[in-house]
Design a protein around this motif. Structure first.
Motif, PDB file in Angstrom:
ATOM      1  N   GLY A 133      89.536  16.433  12.896  1.00  0.00           N
ATOM      2  CA  GLY A 133      90.525  16.928  13.858  1.00  0.00           C
ATOM      3  C   GLY A 133      90.996  15.859  14.830  1.00  0.00           C
ATOM      4  O   GLY A 133      92.205  15.628  14.988  1.00  0.00           O
ATOM      5  N   THR A 134      90.038  15.189  15.451  1.00  0.00           N
ATOM      6  CA  THR A 134      90.391  14.173  16.453  1.00  0.00           C
ATOM      7  C   THR A 134      91.132  13.011  15.810  1.00  0.00           C
ATOM      8  O   THR A 134      92.128  12.520  16.360  1.00  0.00           O
ATOM      9  CB  THR A 134      89.106  13.660  17.140  1.00  0.00           C
ATOM     10  OG1 THR A 134      88.378  14.788  17.639  1.00  0.00           O
ATOM     11  CG2 THR A 134      89.435  12.739  18.283  1.00  0.00           C
ATOM     12  N   CYS A 146      91.806  16.862  20.434  1.00  0.00           N
ATOM     13  CA  CYS A 146      92.709  17.961  20.070  1.00  0.00           C
ATOM     14  C   CYS A 146      92.310  19.215  20.847  1.00  0.00           C
ATOM     15  O   CYS A 146      91.227  19.300  21.395  1.00  0.00           O
ATOM     16  CB  CYS A 146      92.684  18.202  18.567  1.00  0.00           C
ATOM     17  SG  CYS A 146      91.056  18.435  17.884  1.00  0.00           S
ATOM     18  N   ILE A 164      88.081  20.621  10.432  1.00  0.00           N
ATOM     19  CA  ILE A 164      88.634  20.354  11.765  1.00  0.00           C
ATOM     20  C   ILE A 164      87.627  19.585  12.611  1.00  0.00           C
ATOM     21  O   ILE A 164      87.982  18.645  13.328  1.00  0.00           O
ATOM     22  CB  ILE A 164      89.034  21.683  12.436  1.00  0.00           C
ATOM     23  CG1 ILE A 164      90.205  22.313  11.691  1.00  0.00           C
ATOM     24  CG2 ILE A 164      89.403  21.467  13.893  1.00  0.00           C
ATOM     25  CD1 ILE A 164      90.532  23.723  12.121  1.00  0.00           C
ATOM     26  N   ASP A 165      86.335  19.972  12.503  1.00  0.00           N
ATOM     27  CA  ASP A 165      85.308  19.261  13.271  1.00  0.00           C
ATOM     28  C   ASP A 165      85.254  17.787  12.901  1.00  0.00           C
ATOM     29  O   ASP A 165      85.122  16.910  13.752  1.00  0.00           O
ATOM     30  CB  ASP A 165      83.935  19.898  13.007  1.00  0.00           C
ATOM     31  CG  ASP A 165      83.771  21.198  13.777  1.00  0.00           C
ATOM     32  OD1 ASP A 165      84.483  21.366  14.787  1.00  0.00           O
ATOM     33  OD2 ASP A 165      82.961  22.052  13.356  1.00  0.00           O
ATOM     34  N   GLU A 211      84.984  28.987   5.944  1.00  0.00           N
ATOM     35  CA  GLU A 211      84.304  28.217   7.001  1.00  0.00           C
ATOM     36  C   GLU A 211      84.484  26.720   6.810  1.00  0.00           C
ATOM     37  O   GLU A 211      84.243  25.940   7.737  1.00  0.00           O
ATOM     38  CB  GLU A 211      82.804  28.545   7.018  1.00  0.00           C
ATOM     39  CG  GLU A 211      82.463  29.967   7.440  1.00  0.00           C
ATOM     40  CD  GLU A 211      82.688  30.976   6.340  1.00  0.00           C
ATOM     41  OE1 GLU A 211      82.862  30.538   5.179  1.00  0.00           O
ATOM     42  OE2 GLU A 211      82.717  32.186   6.638  1.00  0.00           O
ATOM     43  N   HIS A 214      94.591  14.100  14.969  1.00  0.00           N
ATOM     44  CA  HIS A 214      95.330  14.321  16.211  1.00  0.00           C
ATOM     45  C   HIS A 214      95.874  13.011  16.757  1.00  0.00           C
ATOM     46  O   HIS A 214      97.024  12.923  17.202  1.00  0.00           O
ATOM     47  CB  HIS A 214      94.395  14.990  17.231  1.00  0.00           C
ATOM     48  CG  HIS A 214      95.071  15.409  18.483  1.00  0.00           C
ATOM     49  ND1 HIS A 214      94.851  14.790  19.693  1.00  0.00           N
ATOM     50  CD2 HIS A 214      95.991  16.386  18.723  1.00  0.00           C
ATOM     51  CE1 HIS A 214      95.587  15.377  20.623  1.00  0.00           C
ATOM     52  NE2 HIS A 214      96.283  16.347  20.069  1.00  0.00           N
ATOM     53  N   LEU A 273      92.056  25.067  18.396  1.00  0.00           N
ATOM     54  CA  LEU A 273      92.691  24.699  17.121  1.00  0.00           C
ATOM     55  C   LEU A 273      92.097  25.501  15.952  1.00  0.00           C
ATOM     56  O   LEU A 273      92.822  26.020  15.107  1.00  0.00           O
ATOM     57  CB  LEU A 273      92.519  23.194  16.875  1.00  0.00           C
ATOM     58  CG  LEU A 273      93.103  22.657  15.576  1.00  0.00           C
ATOM     59  CD1 LEU A 273      94.615  22.793  15.571  1.00  0.00           C
ATOM     60  CD2 LEU A 273      92.717  21.200  15.354  1.00  0.00           C
ATOM     61  N   LYS A 274      90.757  25.622  15.958  1.00  0.00           N
ATOM     62  CA  LYS A 274      90.111  26.358  14.856  1.00  0.00           C
ATOM     63  C   LYS A 274      90.582  27.805  14.829  1.00  0.00           C
ATOM     64  O   LYS A 274      90.905  28.348  13.765  1.00  0.00           O
ATOM     65  CB  LYS A 274      88.589  26.329  15.042  1.00  0.00           C
ATOM     66  CG  LYS A 274      87.946  25.024  14.703  1.00  0.00           C
ATOM     67  CD  LYS A 274      86.452  25.169  14.849  1.00  0.00           C
ATOM     68  CE  LYS A 274      85.799  23.819  14.922  1.00  0.00           C
ATOM     69  NZ  LYS A 274      84.372  23.919  15.233  1.00  0.00           N
ATOM     70  N   LEU A 312      99.633  19.289  13.838  1.00  0.00           N
ATOM     71  CA  LEU A 312      98.222  19.168  13.453  1.00  0.00           C
ATOM     72  C   LEU A 312      97.735  20.469  12.814  1.00  0.00           C
ATOM     73  O   LEU A 312      97.067  20.460  11.767  1.00  0.00           O
ATOM     74  CB  LEU A 312      97.385  18.829  14.684  1.00  0.00           C
ATOM     75  CG  LEU A 312      95.875  18.730  14.468  1.00  0.00           C
ATOM     76  CD1 LEU A 312      95.547  17.585  13.526  1.00  0.00           C
ATOM     77  CD2 LEU A 312      95.157  18.524  15.796  1.00  0.00           C
ATOM     78  N   GLN A 313      98.075  21.574  13.412  1.00  0.00           N
ATOM     79  CA  GLN A 313      97.693  22.874  12.861  1.00  0.00           C
ATOM     80  C   GLN A 313      98.302  23.061  11.470  1.00  0.00           C
ATOM     81  O   GLN A 313      97.642  23.542  10.549  1.00  0.00           O
ATOM     82  CB  GLN A 313      98.201  23.955  13.812  1.00  0.00           C
ATOM     83  CG  GLN A 313      97.916  25.356  13.372  1.00  0.00           C
ATOM     84  CD  GLN A 313      98.445  26.373  14.383  1.00  0.00           C
ATOM     85  OE1 GLN A 313      98.012  26.392  15.517  1.00  0.00           O
ATOM     86  NE2 GLN A 313      99.388  27.181  13.988  1.00  0.00           N
ATOM     87  N   ASP A 362      86.793  25.047   9.309  1.00  0.00           N
ATOM     88  CA  ASP A 362      86.201  24.685  10.601  1.00  0.00           C
ATOM     89  C   ASP A 362      85.515  23.323  10.507  1.00  0.00           C
ATOM     90  O   ASP A 362      85.650  22.481  11.404  1.00  0.00           O
ATOM     91  CB  ASP A 362      85.177  25.752  11.017  1.00  0.00           C
ATOM     92  CG  ASP A 362      85.858  27.072  11.338  1.00  0.00           C
ATOM     93  OD1 ASP A 362      87.096  27.063  11.511  1.00  0.00           O
ATOM     94  OD2 ASP A 362      85.164  28.098  11.418  1.00  0.00           O
ATOM     95  N   PHE A 381      96.381  21.100   8.735  1.00  0.00           N
ATOM     96  CA  PHE A 381      95.156  21.762   8.258  1.00  0.00           C
ATOM     97  C   PHE A 381      95.486  22.972   7.387  1.00  0.00           C
ATOM     98  O   PHE A 381      94.770  23.258   6.422  1.00  0.00           O
ATOM     99  CB  PHE A 381      94.272  22.165   9.438  1.00  0.00           C
ATOM    100  CG  PHE A 381      93.497  21.007  10.005  1.00  0.00           C
ATOM    101  CD1 PHE A 381      92.521  20.379   9.244  1.00  0.00           C
ATOM    102  CD2 PHE A 381      93.746  20.525  11.276  1.00  0.00           C
ATOM    103  CE1 PHE A 381      91.812  19.304   9.746  1.00  0.00           C
ATOM    104  CE2 PHE A 381      93.048  19.452  11.791  1.00  0.00           C
ATOM    105  CZ  PHE A 381      92.081  18.835  11.023  1.00  0.00           C
ATOM    106  N   VAL A 434      94.198  28.033  13.606  1.00  0.00           N
ATOM    107  CA  VAL A 434      94.315  27.757  12.172  1.00  0.00           C
ATOM    108  C   VAL A 434      93.775  28.930  11.360  1.00  0.00           C
ATOM    109  O   VAL A 434      94.392  29.373  10.389  1.00  0.00           O
ATOM    110  CB  VAL A 434      93.574  26.448  11.803  1.00  0.00           C
ATOM    111  CG1 VAL A 434      93.462  26.288  10.302  1.00  0.00           C
ATOM    112  CG2 VAL A 434      94.303  25.253  12.384  1.00  0.00           C
ATOM    113  N   ARG A 435      92.605  29.468  11.780  1.00  0.00           N
ATOM    114  CA  ARG A 435      92.029  30.613  11.062  1.00  0.00           C
ATOM    115  C   ARG A 435      92.960  31.817  11.117  1.00  0.00           C
ATOM    116  O   ARG A 435      93.139  32.531  10.135  1.00  0.00           O
ATOM    117  CB  ARG A 435      90.674  30.985  11.673  1.00  0.00           C
ATOM    118  CG  ARG A 435      89.593  29.959  11.392  1.00  0.00           C
ATOM    119  CD  ARG A 435      89.132  30.008   9.941  1.00  0.00           C
ATOM    120  NE  ARG A 435      88.374  31.190   9.645  1.00  0.00           N
ATOM    121  CZ  ARG A 435      87.068  31.296   9.794  1.00  0.00           C
ATOM    122  NH1 ARG A 435      86.375  30.282  10.233  1.00  0.00           N
ATOM    123  NH2 ARG A 435      86.442  32.408   9.480  1.00  0.00           N
TER     124      ARG A 435
END
Lengths: 215, 189
Positions: A63-64, B27, A59-60, A53, A67, B31-32, A84-85, A56, A88, B35-36
């Motif tokens: 992420g921006t 983005c 990314i939160d 987790e 990006h 995306l989450k 970007l993916q 996530d 991460f 990626v997961r």
């Protein structure tokens, strides 16, 4: 290590003011700060415990920011989301290499910077490189989201010039003038001296100017 | 139509920074999820290093045990075969009899070597194996020497017998010739 004022003075722009405050607001903190705040420390701990987790949350939180950095480095080609993916993914897989001597954000931006370089290098290596020219064009989604741009003509002009610019020149201009990286830090990442960096930066500025004038 | 003014270095940096500041795009929303999903795929495709090391260790252990068992088993059967071979091919000098040798045959008696049995307790130690190998090689050399001497003796006996046989034949011919010649001279007279 050179500060932002040193950057400006060595480029001959000591009298002009860089919009550092805007960038700090955008990034949420100064690029040179090294203090871990509470959420960042918690996130680092969760990443070290390999909690799924935590990705996530990563990314939160970033992420921006990433990006935007990747988008600028790739001149908003359609590969931005893929890169970007991948950043991460690599952050998760290689988190052991994060020593904690810098901020997590700086580490992620460095990761994104190098991933963009690898991506552009792999694009150059491809035999049918011409097939990927279409990727350099802005995606329709991007054009729809440009409603907040005040001067669309100027933005498009610069966007076109940045797309025509070589990837090496573009990464210098973006990392120095937009991401506000210290010159020494970028020179270390590129494994060149600061003098060489200044020479390249000067030539990149001139090429960008030529592209702007020709467009 | 208004053409843009030529850009000075300051202006180009300002324009660049303006472009960068206005390039703020969120983005993508999935995306989450992507990626997961990719993390799960890569985790499934690449087994963890401890599990991989454990699997490799088990395979290596199995292979080592197999090689050890095969080596031990084949070593036992090989040594027993060697003993049998030595016992069957051993030749004592007394086994050569002149009477049999004159007939062109060699009688080989099945005799056993002096009792120097290989100690089964110390078979597994490397030094014992080396000592036993030396002993066996010495025995083989001795047996080879004995076999060579026996074959030379056999050849000599055969040659002697042939010579005696030829001599006896010549003597018979000479006697016959002498008797015939005396008979012929008498007839002539």
């Amino acid at each position: 290590m050179m500060t932002s004022s040193d950057d400006a003075s060595c480029l001959g722009h000591s009298n002009r003011s860089f919009p550092e405050t805007e960038i700090e607001e955008e990034c949420g903190r100064s690029p040179s700060s090294r203090q871990f705040d509470g959420p960042e420390k918690t996130l680092i701990g969760r990443m070290r415990k390999r909690e799924p987790e935590a990705v996530d949350a990563l990314i939160d939180q970033y992420g921006t920011r990433l990006h935007q950095t990747i988008g600028r480095l790739l001149a908003w080609s359609s590969d931005v989301d893929d890169v970007l993916q991948d950043v991460f993914l690599r952050a998760w897989q290689r988190f052991d290499s994060y020593r904690g001597d810098g901020s997590l954000e700086d580490w992620l931006v460095s990761l994104a910077f190098h991933r963009c370089r690898d991506h552009q290098r792999s694009m150059r290596r491809r035999l049918f490189h011409w097939l990927h020219y279409a990727n350099r064009l802005p995606s329709p989604l991007l054009e729809e989201q440009l409603t907040h741009v005040t001067d669309t003509h100027a933005w498009n002009q610069m966007q076109q010039a940045m797309q025509q610019l070589a990837s090496g020149d573009r990464e210098l201009l973006v990392m120095i003038y937009i991401e506000q990286w210290p010159h020494q830090q970028l020179a270390d990442h590129l494994k060149i001296s600061v003098d060489v960096l200044h020479g390249r930066l000067h030539r990149a500025r001139n090429r960008l100017k030529q592209h702007m004038q020709s467009s | 139509m208004n053409r843009p003014q030529p850009l000075e270095p300051d202006n180009i940096v300002d324009a660049l920074q303006s472009w960068g500041q206005q390039s703020k795009l969120p983005c993508r929303s999935d995306l989450k999820t992507s990626v997961r999903r990719k993390l799960q795929t890569t985790t499934r495709a690449q087994p963890s290093y401890p599990a991989l090391a454990l699997s490799v260790g088990f395979v290596a252990l199995g292979l080592s045990l197999g090689v050890w068992w095969i080596t031990r088993h084949s070593g036992k059967s090989h040594s027993s075969n060697q003993d049998m071979t030595i016992q069957h091919s051993s030749v004592e000098p007394d086994a050569l009899e002149p009477s049999n040798a004159s007939n062109g045959t060699l009688a080989i008696q099945e005799t056993e070597l002096p009792s120097q049995e290989i100690d089964s307790e110390s078979r597994h130690s490397f030094e014992d194996l080396i000592a036993q190998a030396d002993l066996l090689s010495q025995r083989i050399e001795a047996l080879q020497l004995q076999t060579y001497i026996a074959s030379v003796e056999l050849t000599l006996d055969q040659s002697l017998a042939q010579s005696e046989h030829r001599l006896a034949k010549d003597r018979v011919i000479a006697d016959w010739y002498a008797s015939n010649r005396s008979k012929h001279s008498l007839e002539t007279q």
